[in-house]
Scaffold this motif. Structure first.
Motif, PDB file in Angstrom:
ATOM      1  N   UNK A   1      12.823   6.836   0.892  1.00  0.00           N
ATOM      2  CA  UNK A   1      13.167   7.839  -0.130  1.00  0.00           C
ATOM      3  C   UNK A   1      13.531   7.168  -1.447  1.00  0.00           C
ATOM      4  N   UNK A   2      14.282   6.060  -1.379  1.00  0.00           N
ATOM      5  CA  UNK A   2      14.647   5.349  -2.601  1.00  0.00           C
ATOM      6  C   UNK A   2      13.412   4.810  -3.317  1.00  0.00           C
ATOM      7  N   UNK A   3      12.457   4.283  -2.533  1.00  0.00           N
ATOM      8  CA  UNK A   3      11.221   3.768  -3.119  1.00  0.00           C
ATOM      9  C   UNK A   3      10.429   4.899  -3.766  1.00  0.00           C
ATOM     10  N   UNK A   4      10.329   6.042  -3.074  1.00  0.00           N
ATOM     11  CA  UNK A   4       9.599   7.180  -3.625  1.00  0.00           C
ATOM     12  C   UNK A   4      10.255   7.698  -4.895  1.00  0.00           C
ATOM     13  N   UNK A   5      11.584   7.696  -4.930  1.00  0.00           N
ATOM     14  CA  UNK A   5      12.303   8.140  -6.128  1.00  0.00           C
ATOM     15  C   UNK A   5      12.053   7.186  -7.284  1.00  0.00           C
ATOM     16  N   UNK A   6      12.044   5.897  -6.996  1.00  0.00           N
ATOM     17  CA  UNK A   6      11.758   4.899  -8.022  1.00  0.00           C
ATOM     18  C   UNK A   6      10.350   5.089  -8.577  1.00  0.00           C
ATOM     19  N   UNK A   7       9.412   5.342  -7.689  1.00  0.00           N
ATOM     20  CA  UNK A   7       8.026   5.559  -8.099  1.00  0.00           C
ATOM     21  C   UNK A   7       7.915   6.794  -8.985  1.00  0.00           C
TER      22      UNK A   7
ATOM     23  N   UNK B   1       0.784  -1.244   0.000  1.00  0.00           N
ATOM     24  CA  UNK B   1       0.000   0.000   0.000  1.00  0.00           C
ATOM     25  C   UNK B   1       0.813   1.289   0.000  1.00  0.00           C
ATOM     26  N   UNK B   2       2.148   1.222  -0.045  1.00  0.00           N
ATOM     27  CA  UNK B   2       2.900   2.474  -0.017  1.00  0.00           C
ATOM     28  C   UNK B   2       2.616   3.329  -1.245  1.00  0.00           C
ATOM     29  N   UNK B   3       2.301   2.675  -2.388  1.00  0.00           N
ATOM     30  CA  UNK B   3       1.984   3.437  -3.599  1.00  0.00           C
ATOM     31  C   UNK B   3       0.713   4.263  -3.398  1.00  0.00           C
ATOM     32  N   UNK B   4      -0.226   3.722  -2.624  1.00  0.00           N
ATOM     33  CA  UNK B   4      -1.459   4.465  -2.320  1.00  0.00           C
ATOM     34  C   UNK B   4      -1.123   5.688  -1.476  1.00  0.00           C
TER      35      UNK B   4
ATOM     36  N   UNK C   1      -0.642  -0.260  -9.790  1.00  0.00           N
ATOM     37  CA  UNK C   1      -0.294  -0.980  -8.562  1.00  0.00           C
ATOM     38  C   UNK C   1      -1.200  -0.546  -7.414  1.00  0.00           C
ATOM     39  N   UNK C   2      -1.410   0.771  -7.291  1.00  0.00           N
ATOM     40  CA  UNK C   2      -2.268   1.283  -6.219  1.00  0.00           C
ATOM     41  C   UNK C   2      -3.698   0.764  -6.367  1.00  0.00           C
TER      42      UNK C   2
ATOM     43  N   UNK D   1       7.858  11.670  -0.002  1.00  0.00           N
ATOM     44  CA  UNK D   1       8.828  10.713   0.533  1.00  0.00           C
ATOM     45  C   UNK D   1       9.019  10.916   2.030  1.00  0.00           C
ATOM     46  N   UNK D   2       9.026  12.168   2.468  1.00  0.00           N
ATOM     47  CA  UNK D   2       9.136  12.470   3.885  1.00  0.00           C
ATOM     48  C   UNK D   2       7.924  11.937   4.651  1.00  0.00           C
ATOM     49  N   UNK D   3       6.736  12.072   4.053  1.00  0.00           N
ATOM     50  CA  UNK D   3       5.536  11.543   4.692  1.00  0.00           C
ATOM     51  C   UNK D   3       5.605  10.040   4.874  1.00  0.00           C
ATOM     52  N   UNK D   4       6.090   9.337   3.850  1.00  0.00           N
ATOM     53  CA  UNK D   4       6.231   7.886   3.945  1.00  0.00           C
ATOM     54  C   UNK D   4       7.222   7.512   5.046  1.00  0.00           C
ATOM     55  N   UNK D   5       8.325   8.252   5.133  1.00  0.00           N
ATOM     56  CA  UNK D   5       9.318   8.022   6.181  1.00  0.00           C
ATOM     57  C   UNK D   5       8.714   8.243   7.564  1.00  0.00           C
ATOM     58  N   UNK D   6       7.977   9.348   7.729  1.00  0.00           N
ATOM     59  CA  UNK D   6       7.374   9.663   9.022  1.00  0.00           C
ATOM     60  C   UNK D   6       6.382   8.586   9.442  1.00  0.00           C
ATOM     61  N   UNK D   7       5.578   8.097   8.515  1.00  0.00           N
ATOM     62  CA  UNK D   7       4.608   7.055   8.823  1.00  0.00           C
ATOM     63  C   UNK D   7       5.304   5.772   9.268  1.00  0.00           C
ATOM     64  N   UNK D   8       6.363   5.388   8.560  1.00  0.00           N
ATOM     65  CA  UNK D   8       7.095   4.170   8.919  1.00  0.00           C
ATOM     66  C   UNK D   8       7.665   4.274  10.333  1.00  0.00           C
ATOM     67  N   UNK D   9       8.278   5.416  10.640  1.00  0.00           N
ATOM     68  CA  UNK D   9       8.950   5.570  11.933  1.00  0.00           C
ATOM     69  C   UNK D   9       7.943   5.637  13.071  1.00  0.00           C
TER      70      UNK D   9
END
Length: 396
Positions: free
Chosen positions: A316-322, A32-35, A333-334, A51-59
């Motif tokens: 960040x790497x995943x977000x850059x790839x996306x 679901x990270x793509x969503x 994918x989403x 990308x920062x939002x995804x990082x914040x959610x993970x942490x």
């Protein structure tokens, strides 16, 4: 004296909850990270902010899992609000842009904390007819779930491998269908990068927080904060406790709301929209497959917390790839990731014949994407559904 089977510790059983925790994190992240990235971008985030939002959610969810699972010795898993991210994707940019969206995230965190401190607010949310809440969610999800169809039409060579891999895994291992679809998408992106002149922006591969000062507009409060809070509570926190109850665990409600509310509040300036109790992925850590002894399954959730911290480093790497993906691939994918959620929401919305008229109206307005007075369709869908429900009830 014989030892009960549940107390037998073999090397395999000791490793079992650890592997279950790793699987829980991998499935939760890749499915679901793509969503999440799509939703944050839709409400005004640029690629670095998403990308920062995804990082914040993970942490934040990782830290919450580590504390709650160890403190309560329960397999309590947290997740980002996938339905909430889908709602953001349908809401679009509101007055005030990204700072106003961040302000709405802050309000959601405060509302979840208040839910833990003031039980009446939780009962008020539970009083919203489930059929209408699920219909609103289904309407929000519909455009996203149509994306694979449209993308397959517009870019068949790029999207067809993703859909095919998803379909094959649905037959043999449904749990891994969406992660495998993302893996296929990654291959498509890699092939595109290899054959094109543009490469990845290597400077964006390292994770970093991009903090935004929140702003508050009434359009964001009504169009984002209220629907996001309702969806997070009705589609994640309440079902999450039900899933845990089905495995014999009673989630400490107030601490869970305080932890997820504080996590959302802290992560909001960095772009995290909401964290909550896991619902679907909760079973991966709480079921007997995680460990035959229910008293040892907390290790699975604890391991998932550490795994999410590792995944945070890759965000960040995943977000850059996306960001480098051909048009339509990420959307596909989403959309595939949300098909199961859409099916469940539609089934719940239409299950009760007495609620069907209001649910259908709610679904149609939410799916329409109309915006009135700068407020998105999710809010108006719920209002219209409640009006129809009252009218139909009075008629009967």
């Amino acid at each position: 004296m014989s030892v009960p089977d549940s107390d037998v510790r073999t090397p395999d059983s000791a490793a079992q909850p650890i592997s279950a925790g790793i699987v829980t994190a991998l499935v939760g992240f890749t499915s679901s990270f793509a969503v999440v990235l799509t939703g944050l971008t839709a409400v005004g985030a640029n690629s670095a902010q998403a990308a920062s939002g995804l990082l914040a959610l993970c942490v934040t969810q990782a830290l919450g899992m580590l504390w709650m699972s160890r403190h309560y010795r329960m397999p309590i898993t947290l997740a980002w609000s996938t339905p909430g991210a889908a709602l953001l994707a349908g809401a679009g940019t509101v007055s005030g842009g990204w700072p106003a969206a961040v302000g709405a995230f802050v309000v959601v965190g405060a509302a979840v904390i208040l839910t833990g401190l003031w039980p009446r607010l939780g009962r008020l949310i539970a009083a919203i007819p489930p059929a209408l809440a699920q219909a609103m969610l289904a309407g929000v999800l519909l455009p996203l779930c149509l994306a694979p169809v449209l993308a397959l039409r517009d870019a068949p060579l790029a999207v067809a491998p993703v859909v095919l891999v998803w379909l094959v895994l649905q037959r043999y291992s449904p749990r891994w269908a969406v992660p495998a679809a993302f893996a296929a998408a990654a291959v498509v992106i890699a092939v595109g990068l290899a054959s094109g002149s543009d490469g990845l922006d290597t400077s964006a591969l390292l994770p970093r927080l991009d903090v935004t000062a929140p702003a508050w507009t009434w359009q964001a409060m009504i169009g984002i904060a209220i629907p996001l809070y309702i969806v997070t509570m009705a589609s994640q926190n309440i079902p999450g406790t039900a899933v845990m109850n089905s495995f014999g665990y009673r989630v400490p409600w107030r601490p869970a709301m305080l932890v997820t509310g504080v996590g959302t509040l802290v992560g909001a300036p960095a772009g995290g929209h909401a964290i909550n109790l896991a619902a679907i992925s909760a079973a991966l850590a709480a079921a007997p497959s995680a460990h035959p002894d229910p008293r040892r399954r907390w290790v699975a959730a604890f391991t998932a917390g550490w795994a999410y911290l590792v995944l945070a480093a890759c965000s960040a790497a995943v977000a850059t790839l996306i960001a480098a993906a051909p048009e339509g691939v990420v959307e596909a994918v989403a959309g595939l990731a949300l098909l199961g959620t859409l099916g469940g929401a539609l089934a719940s919305a239409l299950d009760d014949v007495r609620e069907r008229e209001g649910a259908v109206v709610t679904f149609l307005i939410a799916a329409s994407g109309v915006s009135i007075l700068g407020i998105g369709s999710a809010f108006w869908a719920l209002v219209a559904g409640l009006i129809v429900r009252v009218a139909v009830t009075s008629r009967r």
